[in-house]
Design a protein around this motif. Structure first.
Motif, short mmCIF file in Angstrom:
data_model
loop_
_atom_site.label_atom_id
_atom_site.label_comp_id
_atom_site.label_asym_id
_atom_site.label_seq_id
_atom_site.Cartn_x
_atom_site.Cartn_y
_atom_site.Cartn_z
N HIS A 139 8.87 19.16 -32.50
CA HIS A 139 7.45 19.44 -32.27
C HIS A 139 6.70 18.18 -31.85
O HIS A 139 5.85 18.23 -30.95
CB HIS A 139 6.84 20.02 -33.55
N MET A 140 6.97 17.06 -32.48
CA MET A 140 6.30 15.79 -32.18
C MET A 140 7.37 14.83 -31.66
O MET A 140 8.01 14.12 -32.42
CB MET A 140 5.60 15.26 -33.42
N ASN A 167 8.08 6.32 -35.92
CA ASN A 167 7.16 6.64 -34.84
C ASN A 167 7.57 5.73 -33.68
O ASN A 167 7.36 4.51 -33.73
CB ASN A 167 5.71 6.37 -35.25
#
Length: 119
Positions: A50-51, A68
């Protein structure tokens, strides 16, 4: 592979990203605690479904960490921030052993050996 980057497990226990357009190392992720001590190695990598900027990495000590891969980082004295790979979270999800990862929209699944199973 996600957004023009390929994740790989390095021989020193770290995780890095290769920019596929330039075919060179673009970012190295900070090592997980166990990898920094030389006590584990990556056993599974998957980008979040999704991310896509989140990279999940499993390590042989049973930990699962999330990075990240598009974090902004500014060095002292520089005007513009650059992209970096930043540690977001770490879980002691399993006992020692190889951990496999899989991602679906909204979930990351991890699987490892059964407790007490022979390796």
């Amino acid at each position: 592979r996600s957004q023009g980057a390929l994740a790989f497990a390095a021989g020193d226990g770290g995780v890095g990203l290769v920019d596929l357009a330039k075919l060179r190392l673009s970012r190295a992720c900070p090592p997980a605690d166990c990898a920094a001590r030389g006590q584990c190695r990556p056993t599974g990598l998957t980008f979040d479904a999704h991310m896509a900027h989140l990279l999940h990495a499993a390590f042989s000590d049973g930990s699962v960490v999330t990075y990240n891969t598009r974090a902004r980082h500014r060095e002292p004295g520089e005007d513009r921030p650059t992209l970096a790979c930043a540690l977001v979270s770490s879980l002691g999800a399993h006992g020692p052993g190889p951990i496999a990862l899989g991602a679906t929209r909204g979930f990351v699944y991890s699987a490892g050996p059964e407790p007490g199973a022979r390796r």
